[in-house]
Design an enzyme around this catalytic site. Structure first.
Site, PDB file in Angstrom:
ATOM      1  N   LYS A   1      -6.911  -4.045  13.205  1.00  0.00           N
ATOM      2  CA  LYS A   1      -7.177  -2.900  14.106  1.00  0.00           C
ATOM      3  C   LYS A   1      -7.226  -1.608  13.319  1.00  0.00           C
ATOM      4  CE  LYS A   1      -2.971  -0.982  13.758  1.00  0.00           C
ATOM      5  NZ  LYS A   1      -2.743   0.303  13.114  1.00  0.00           N
TER       6      LYS A   1
ATOM      7  N   PRO B   1      -6.962  -6.419   5.211  1.00  0.00           N
ATOM      8  CA  PRO B   1      -6.265  -5.908   4.030  1.00  0.00           C
ATOM      9  C   PRO B   1      -4.742  -5.924   4.201  1.00  0.00           C
ATOM     10  CG  PRO B   1      -7.768  -4.254   4.950  1.00  0.00           C
ATOM     11  CD  PRO B   1      -7.947  -5.488   5.749  1.00  0.00           C
TER      12      PRO B   1
ATOM     13  N   ALA C   1      -0.996  -4.657   3.762  1.00  0.00           N
ATOM     14  CA  ALA C   1      -0.339  -3.333   3.689  1.00  0.00           C
ATOM     15  C   ALA C   1      -1.360  -2.198   3.750  1.00  0.00           C
ATOM     16  CB  ALA C   1       0.523  -3.200   2.419  1.00  0.00           C
ATOM     17  N   GLY C   2      -2.346  -2.357   4.628  1.00  0.00           N
ATOM     18  CA  GLY C   2      -3.450  -1.398   4.677  1.00  0.00           C
ATOM     19  C   GLY C   2      -3.454  -0.507   5.901  1.00  0.00           C
ATOM     20  N   GLY C   3      -2.467  -0.668   6.801  1.00  0.00           N
ATOM     21  CA  GLY C   3      -2.481   0.112   8.039  1.00  0.00           C
ATOM     22  C   GLY C   3      -3.412  -0.480   9.079  1.00  0.00           C
ATOM     23  N   MET C   4      -3.745  -1.773   8.919  1.00  0.00           N
ATOM     24  CA  MET C   4      -4.636  -2.431   9.878  1.00  0.00           C
ATOM     25  C   MET C   4      -3.931  -3.567  10.618  1.00  0.00           C
ATOM     26  SD  MET C   4      -8.277  -2.298   7.955  1.00  0.00           S
ATOM     27  CE  MET C   4      -9.140  -2.716   9.468  1.00  0.00           C
TER      28      MET C   4
ATOM     29  N   GLY D   1      -0.121  -8.092   9.305  1.00  0.00           N
ATOM     30  CA  GLY D   1       1.076  -8.910   9.556  1.00  0.00           C
ATOM     31  C   GLY D   1       1.259  -9.161  11.045  1.00  0.00           C
TER      32      GLY D   1
ATOM     33  N   ASP E   1       2.686  -3.690  16.977  1.00  0.00           N
ATOM     34  CA  ASP E   1       1.240  -3.920  17.074  1.00  0.00           C
ATOM     35  C   ASP E   1       0.880  -5.358  17.459  1.00  0.00           C
ATOM     36  OD1 ASP E   1       0.868  -1.309  16.186  1.00  0.00           O
ATOM     37  OD2 ASP E   1       0.689  -1.923  14.085  1.00  0.00           O
TER      38      ASP E   1
HETATM   39  O1  C5P Z   1       7.029  -2.412  14.815  1.00  0.00           O
HETATM   40  P1  C5P Z   1       6.721  -2.513  13.365  1.00  0.00           P
HETATM   41  O2  C5P Z   1       7.573  -3.560  12.682  1.00  0.00           O
HETATM   42  O3  C5P Z   1       5.286  -2.657  13.040  1.00  0.00           O
HETATM   43  O4  C5P Z   1       7.163  -1.125  12.738  1.00  0.00           O
HETATM   44  C1  C5P Z   1       7.341  -0.946  11.364  1.00  0.00           C
HETATM   45  C2  C5P Z   1       8.070   0.364  11.119  1.00  0.00           C
HETATM   46  O5  C5P Z   1       7.218   1.468  11.422  1.00  0.00           O
HETATM   47  C3  C5P Z   1       9.308   0.598  11.973  1.00  0.00           C
HETATM   48  O6  C5P Z   1      10.444   0.009  11.379  1.00  0.00           O
HETATM   49  C4  C5P Z   1       9.408   2.110  12.003  1.00  0.00           C
HETATM   50  O7  C5P Z   1       9.953   2.605  10.791  1.00  0.00           O
HETATM   51  C5  C5P Z   1       7.940   2.531  12.013  1.00  0.00           C
HETATM   52  N1  C5P Z   1       7.464   2.751  13.385  1.00  0.00           N
HETATM   53  C6  C5P Z   1       7.877   3.887  14.071  1.00  0.00           C
HETATM   54  N2  C5P Z   1       7.429   4.095  15.347  1.00  0.00           N
HETATM   55  C7  C5P Z   1       6.593   3.226  15.939  1.00  0.00           C
HETATM   56  C8  C5P Z   1       6.142   2.067  15.250  1.00  0.00           C
HETATM   57  C9  C5P Z   1       6.597   1.860  13.968  1.00  0.00           C
HETATM   58  O8  C5P Z   1       8.643   4.704  13.540  1.00  0.00           O
HETATM   59  N3  C5P Z   1       6.168   3.459  17.176  1.00  0.00           N
END
Ligand code: C5P
Length: 314
Positions: free
Chosen positions: A16, A101, A103-106, A109, A143
């Site tokens: 995404k 990708p 660790a790409g922000g997409m 995982g 996500d």
């Molecule tokens: O939910 P996810 O494991 O993808 O989130 C990874 C990290 O991103 C969280 O541990 C938090 O540090 C940060 N995060 C956040 N606020 C969100 C989603 C993620 O601060 N709404």
């Protein structure tokens, strides 16, 4: 009596980008309150779940050195959660073929976790509703729910509450992959730091980023209007941690993209193009500009996690 082993199940699940990402206050649970517009694009992972007496995860594809193959892998945590939910031992092997990708922000995982949930529930014929799957997805990560649903959706809460958004027409994107990944928590921390430095502890709260313009642009379907309404509060923090992203963003627009944006917490950048031909041209020029590791052309929206007949060869 021998029971037949069910054939492996493969799920295809998209990555995404966030067309809009407004980050609100840091909550007491360590997450930030979000208003975001998720948009699933045609870069896919394939997740195969098979009955096995050697349970575990294996990963194939680009960038996989950064993906754990132990019980910390989010796809394995999804399997363990679902197995515990139905009281069965997790005697399955999960194979991930990465096209999103790393660790790409997409949300690669998260996509794998969504694929594992759908794959295992199909393998075991669990007959779970999408709502039950969504509840488990929300516990696994912010996500994961969206990766199940796909399309274009408004996300609220920490991102786990999603509702579909009317989105006319396909949009054409070029995704520029960065040389190194960024850690999502580190990018959120950097945003908090930048905000504190700008305003002080008692300073004004961050400016509102209204979501309506992007929703209207999606409903209208005109990429030029959509280009004007893209926005991501995490972009400044990602650029602060990886300053060369500035050059990548500029290069995409010079190459003819309508707009460029850091995808989620980065460092992948997404460039919106006027049509499919323009996307191919922008990708070619960007690939030659030496400002990123590699480029991909993608379109969106695409559906979320879906069972497919057979995986592509690794
Ligand atoms: O939910 P996810 O494991 O993808 O989130 C990874 C990290 O991103 C969280 O541990 C938090 O540090 C940060 N995060 C956040 N606020 C969100 C989603 C993620 O601060 N709404």
């Amino acid at each position: 009596m021998l029971t037949a082993v069910p054939p492996p199940v493969t799920v295809r699940v998209p990555g995404k980008i966030n067309l809009h990402l407004a980050v609100g206050a840091l909550r007491s649970d360590g997450f930030h309150e979000l208003v975001t517009v998720f948009h699933a694009v045609s870069l896919f992972d394939e997740v195969t779940v098979a009955t096995s007496d050697a349970p575990g995860v294996e990963v194939h594809g680009e960038g996989i050195v950064e993906v754990p193959e132990d019980e910390t892998n989010l796809a394995w945590r999804a399997v363990a959660m679902l197995a515990a939910h139905v009281g069965r031992p997790a005697e399955v092997r999960v194979t991930l073929r990465k096209g999103i990708p790393v660790a790409g922000g997409m949300a690669g995982g998260s996509a794998d976790a969504a694929g594992a949930l759908l794959g295992l529930s199909t393998l075991w014929k669990l007959d779970l509703t999408r709502d039950e799957l969504s509840r488990m997805a929300a516990q696994l990560g912010s996500d994961v729910t969206f990766a199940l649903h796909g399309g274009t959706a408004l996300g609220t809460g920490r991102g786990e509450r999603v509702v579909p958004v009317l989105s006319r027409h396909s949009q054409h994107w070029v995704i520029a992959l960065h040389r190194q990944g960024l850690s999502t928590p580190a990018v959120y921390r950097e945003l908090d730091r930048l905000r504190l430095a700008a305003a002080g502890p008692d300073g004004p709260s961050p400016p509102e980023r209204p979501v309506e313009p992007v929703l209207e642009a999606l409903a209208g379907g005109d990429p030029r209007q959509l280009a004007l309404s893209l926005g991501n509060d995490l972009q400044a923090a990602a650029v602060s941690l990886a300053p060369d992203l500035r050059r990548t963003l500029r290069a995409g627009v010079s190459a003819g993209a309508l707009a460029g944006i850091v995808s989620g917490s980065g460092p992948s950048c997404a460039f919106l193009c006027a049509n499919a031909d323009a996307a191919v041209e922008v990708a070619a020029e960007l690939a030659g500009a030496g400002v990123c590791r590699t480029v991909r052309v993608a379109r969106g929206p695409v559906p979320g996690a879906r069972v497919i007949d057979a995986p592509d060869p690794p």
